[in-house]
Design a protein around this motif. Structure first.
Motif, mmCIF file in Angstrom:
data_model
loop_
_atom_site.group_PDB
_atom_site.id
_atom_site.type_symbol
_atom_site.label_atom_id
_atom_site.label_comp_id
_atom_site.label_asym_id
_atom_site.label_seq_id
_atom_site.Cartn_x
_atom_site.Cartn_y
_atom_site.Cartn_z
ATOM 1 N N GLY A 162 1.689 -13.490 3.163
ATOM 2 C CA GLY A 162 2.104 -12.497 2.171
ATOM 3 C C GLY A 162 0.947 -11.890 1.404
ATOM 4 O O GLY A 162 1.135 -11.264 0.371
ATOM 5 N N GLY A 163 -0.258 -12.090 1.909
ATOM 6 C CA GLY A 163 -1.427 -11.566 1.205
ATOM 7 C C GLY A 163 -1.938 -10.289 1.856
ATOM 8 O O GLY A 163 -1.296 -9.719 2.735
ATOM 9 N N ASP A 164 -3.123 -9.871 1.436
ATOM 10 C CA ASP A 164 -3.673 -8.619 1.935
ATOM 11 C C ASP A 164 -3.938 -8.631 3.434
ATOM 12 O O ASP A 164 -3.621 -7.657 4.114
ATOM 13 C CB ASP A 164 -4.961 -8.269 1.180
ATOM 14 C CG ASP A 164 -4.647 -7.531 -0.111
ATOM 15 O OD1 ASP A 164 -3.775 -6.644 -0.081
ATOM 16 O OD2 ASP A 164 -5.265 -7.846 -1.141
ATOM 17 N N ASP A 194 0.168 -0.638 -2.903
ATOM 18 C CA ASP A 194 0.563 0.430 -1.975
ATOM 19 C C ASP A 194 0.855 -0.101 -0.575
ATOM 20 O O ASP A 194 1.691 0.455 0.133
ATOM 21 C CB ASP A 194 -0.456 1.587 -1.956
ATOM 22 C CG ASP A 194 -1.831 1.129 -1.537
ATOM 23 O OD1 ASP A 194 -2.338 0.183 -2.169
ATOM 24 O OD2 ASP A 194 -2.395 1.700 -0.574
ATOM 25 N N SER A 195 0.215 -1.230 -0.184
ATOM 26 C CA SER A 195 0.575 -1.834 1.113
ATOM 27 C C SER A 195 1.992 -2.374 1.043
ATOM 28 O O SER A 195 2.771 -2.235 1.988
ATOM 29 C CB SER A 195 -0.343 -2.998 1.481
ATOM 30 O OG SER A 195 -1.678 -2.705 1.267
ATOM 31 N N GLU A 197 4.390 -1.378 -0.829
ATOM 32 C CA GLU A 197 5.305 -0.237 -0.817
ATOM 33 C C GLU A 197 5.514 0.295 0.600
ATOM 34 O O GLU A 197 6.638 0.517 1.034
ATOM 35 C CB GLU A 197 4.692 0.869 -1.679
ATOM 36 C CG GLU A 197 5.672 1.939 -2.043
ATOM 37 C CD GLU A 197 5.799 2.003 -3.553
ATOM 38 O OE1 GLU A 197 5.772 3.120 -4.070
ATOM 39 O OE2 GLU A 197 5.883 0.946 -4.202
ATOM 40 N N ARG A 198 4.416 0.473 1.307
ATOM 41 C CA ARG A 198 4.532 1.005 2.684
ATOM 42 C C ARG A 198 5.334 0.064 3.559
ATOM 43 O O ARG A 198 6.159 0.486 4.359
ATOM 44 C CB ARG A 198 3.142 1.202 3.288
ATOM 45 C CG ARG A 198 2.529 2.534 2.915
ATOM 46 C CD ARG A 198 1.163 2.718 3.560
ATOM 47 N NE ARG A 198 1.180 2.668 5.019
ATOM 48 C CZ ARG A 198 0.122 2.368 5.773
ATOM 49 N NH1 ARG A 198 -1.026 2.065 5.186
ATOM 50 N NH2 ARG A 198 0.198 2.347 7.088
ATOM 51 N N MET A 199 5.098 -1.254 3.380
ATOM 52 C CA MET A 199 5.836 -2.220 4.179
ATOM 53 C C MET A 199 7.320 -2.133 3.861
ATOM 54 O O MET A 199 8.156 -2.110 4.756
ATOM 55 C CB MET A 199 5.323 -3.626 3.908
ATOM 56 C CG MET A 199 6.134 -4.680 4.636
ATOM 57 S SD MET A 199 5.775 -6.338 4.054
ATOM 58 C CE MET A 199 6.435 -6.283 2.414
ATOM 59 N N ARG A 200 7.652 -2.064 2.568
ATOM 60 C CA ARG A 200 9.064 -2.009 2.190
ATOM 61 C C ARG A 200 9.735 -0.772 2.782
ATOM 62 O O ARG A 200 10.878 -0.818 3.228
ATOM 63 C CB ARG A 200 9.217 -2.014 0.665
ATOM 64 C CG ARG A 200 8.743 -3.325 0.040
ATOM 65 C CD ARG A 200 9.566 -3.734 -1.171
ATOM 66 N NE ARG A 200 8.897 -4.808 -1.909
ATOM 67 C CZ ARG A 200 9.009 -6.103 -1.617
ATOM 68 N NH1 ARG A 200 9.790 -6.489 -0.626
ATOM 69 N NH2 ARG A 200 8.364 -7.010 -2.319
#
Ligand code: FAD
Ligand code: FES
Lengths: 341, 99
Positions: A162-164, A194-195, A197-200
Motif C-alpha cells: 500500500g505504499g508508493d 495523486d497516485s 486518486e488515480r488508482m481509485r
C-alpha cells in the motif's frame, strides 16, 4: 559487462551519512573518492528509513531531519567532487598488485590503493514473502522488483502493498497488464495522494480489482502461479492470477561483503580503533558496519571513525608523502577548494 | 511473552521502557532492526485481546509500518510503540513470525 576500471584513491562502499563524511575527511588529505550504493540516492538509513524524523545528537546542530542531515553532508562534501555510482551493489573485492579491485553488480570495476566499507547494516534489499512456498515462485511468478516492464505485458498481475512502490508500479503497468488487482491490509494507502486518486479512479472504472486483506498462500505448479489465497475479515478468498508483485518494504542484509575474507563478529566487521583498518591491509570499515569494544551505532561515532581512517588510508594512497596534521581553519588547500582563499 | 515456539517467558521491565526493549533486554529473539524508531516492523507482536483496550490506539506511523509487516491481525502491534505503565503490569503478547 566489464569495462575499463575506474582508478581512484578511495572506493567507498555505502553512501550513508558515514560514507558521505568519509569523502570530506579523505578530501582534506587530498584523496578523491568514488562511492557505490545499491539505493538510488545518498543518505543510507537517514534517507531511506527516517527522512522526516528529527535527529538531536549531531554536535552543534540542535535538530535536523534525516534528509536535512544528508542534504547538508552533500553540500559539505561538494568541493571534493565525489563520484556516485547508485543502484549497484559492491559484489567482489580482490587483491591486486597496487591495492584492491572492487566489482559491482552493474559491472563497474574500481581499482584503488584503499577501500572503505561504510555499509551500515548492509544493503537495502526488498523483503521477501515469508511463505514456505514463496521461494519456488520467485523470479518466475513472484517478483519484488520490476527490472523490465515488457516482461509483464499481458500478465494477470496482483500487486501486494500500500505504499508508493506498490502504487507506482500498479499505475505504471496498467497500460500493458492483462487483468490487474491490488491487495492491501487496509482501506488507507500511505502513497502520494495523486497516485491513490488515480488508482481509485481505475478501481471505479473496473480496470483494477481491489482486495482488502493479506496473502496467506500461493497455488500453482513448477513455479507457475495459478492463484493466490487472500485472507480478509470475512474469511478466505481465492484470486486467480499468474503474477504477484510484492512490496513489503526494504530490509538490510550484509550480502556479498560476508564473503570478502574480512574478520567478522556476527554481521559486523572487526577493526583496529587506531586506524579503522580491518584484517585486510588497506581495507577499512567505518560507521554501523564496524565493531570494536564499546562501539555505539551513532552517526557521531561514525564521523569520528572516518577521520582516523583517512589518516591511515593516506599512507596507502601516497606512500612517499608525509602527512602534516592541520585544522580546517588553517588549511589553505581546503580554503582554495571552498573558494574562500 | 510467548515466543515463536509457544514457550512462555515472564519478563520484567521498568515503567517508561518500551515493550520491545523489555523483550530485547531479556535476550529473546526480537530483531527490532531500527532500534525502536517505528521504522522497520521487525518488533511485531500480537497482543492478547483482553489487553488491547488498555493500550493507546496505534498512531499513523505505526499503522504505516504494520502495512509492511506480514501476518498482520487485528491485535497486531509494534512492541517498540507500547510504553510500559503501571496499568500494563501482566500484559501478555505473542511474538509474530520473523521475516
Ligand atoms: C529510525 C532511526 C533513527 C535513528 N536516529 C539516530 C539519531 O538520532 N542519532 C544517531 O546518531 N543515529 C541515529 N540512528 C542510527 C543512524 O542512522 C546510523 O548510525 C547511521 O545511518 C549509520 O550510517 P552508515 O553510513 O554507517 O550506514 P547506513 O546509513 O546504514 O548506510 C549504509 C549504506 O550502504 C549501502 N550498502 C551496504 N552494503 C552495500 C554494498 N555491498 N554495495 C552497495 N551499497 C551497500 C546501503 O544500501 C546503505 O545505503 C537512527 C537509525 C534509525 C533507523
Ligand atoms: S523496532 Fe523497528 S518498528 Fe519497532
Amino acid at each position: 559487462m566489464s569495462s575499463e576500471p575506474v582508478r581512484t584513491d578511495l572506493v567507498i562502499v555505502g553512501a550513508g551519512p558515514v560514507g558521505l563524511f568519509a569523502v570530506f575527511e579523505a578530501g582534506l588529505l587530498g584523496m578523491s573518492c568514488h562511492l557505490v550504493d545499491n539505493l538510488d540516492r545518498p543518505g543510507g538509513q537517514c534517507a531511506e528509513l527516517y527522512p522526516e524524523k528529527p535527529i538531536y545528537d549531531i554536535p552543534a546542530v540542535p535538530v535536523c531531519t534525516g534528509q536535512e542531515l544528508v542534504d547538508r553532508l552533500m553540500q559539505q562534501i561538494r568541493p571534493f567532487e565525489p563520484t556516485f555510482h547508485f543502484r549497484q551493489q559492491a559484489e567482489r573485492l580482490e587483491r591486486i598488485e597496487k591495492g584492491w579491485r572492487v566489482t559491482t553488480s552493474a559491472g563497474t570495476v574500481f581499482e584503488a590503493p584503499a577501500v572503505v566499507i561504510a555499509a551500515g547494516a548492509g544493503s537495502f534489499v526488498p523483503r521477501r514473502m515469508p511463505l514456505p512456498e514463496a521461494s519456488s515462485f520467485e523470479d518466475r511468478s513472484l517478483f519484488y522488483v520490476v527490472r523490465r516492464r515488457e516482461d509483464f505485458r499481458g500478465r494477470n498481475i496482483l500487486v501486494a502493498g500500500g505504499g508508493d512502490s506498490a502504487l507506482d508500479w500498479l499505475l505504471e503497468l496498467e497500460p500493458l497488464a492483462g487483468e490487474l488487482a491490488i491487495v492491501h491490509r487496509r482501506k488507507d494507502f500511505r502513497a502520494k495522494p495523486d497516485s491513490v486518486e488515480r488508482m481509485r479512479g481505475l478501481i471505479e472504472a473496473g480496470r483494477i480489482r481491489m482486495h482488502i486483506g493479506q496473502i496467506v498462500g500461493l497455488e500453482g505448479v513448477d513455479g507457475r502461479l495459478k492463484a493466490v489465497r487472500i485472507r480478509n475479515p470475512e474469511g478466505e478468498i481465492r484470486h486467480p492470477c499468474d503474477t504477484v508483485l510484492a512490496f513489503y518494504g526494504l530490509k538490510m542484509e550484509l550480502g556479498p561483503i560476508a564473503d570478502w575474507g574480512l574478520e567478522l563478529e556476527g554481521s559486523h566487521i572487526k577493526v583496529d580503533t587506531a586506524t579503522f583498518e580491518t584484517n585486510l591491509p588497506g581495507v577499512f570499515a567505518v560507521g554501523d558496519i564496524c565493531t570494536y569494544p564499546g562501539k555505539l551505532k551513532l552517526i557521531l561515532s561514525g564521523f569520528h571513525e572516518t577521520a582516523l581512517m583517512s589518516h591511515k588510508a593516506f599512507t596507502y594512497c601516497f606512500p612517499e608523502k608525509r602527512l602534516v596534521f592541520r585544522h580546517t581553519t588553517s588549511s589553505s588547500d581546503l580554503r582554495k577548494k571552498l573558494g574562500v582563499a | 511473552m510467548i515466543d515463536r515456539e509457544g514457550v512462555e517467558h515472564e519478563l520484567e521491565g521498568e515503567v517508561g521502557w518500551s515493550l520491545m526493549e523489555v523483550i530485547r533486554e531479556a535476550g529473546l529473539p526480537i530483531e527490532a532492526a531500527c532500534g525502536g524508531c517505528c521504522a522497520c516492523a521487525t518488533c511485531h507482536v500480537y497482543v492478547e485481546p483482553e489487553w488491547l483496550p488498555r493500550l493507546e490506539e496505534p498512531c499513523e506511523d505505526e499503522n504505516m509500518m504494520l502495512d509492511e509487516a506480514f501476518e498482520v491481525r487485528d491485535n497486531s502491534r509494534l512492541s517498540c510503540q507500547i510504553r510500559l505503565t503501571e496499568e500494563l503490569e501482566g500484559i501478555r503478547v505473542v511474538l509474530a513470525p520473523e521475516f
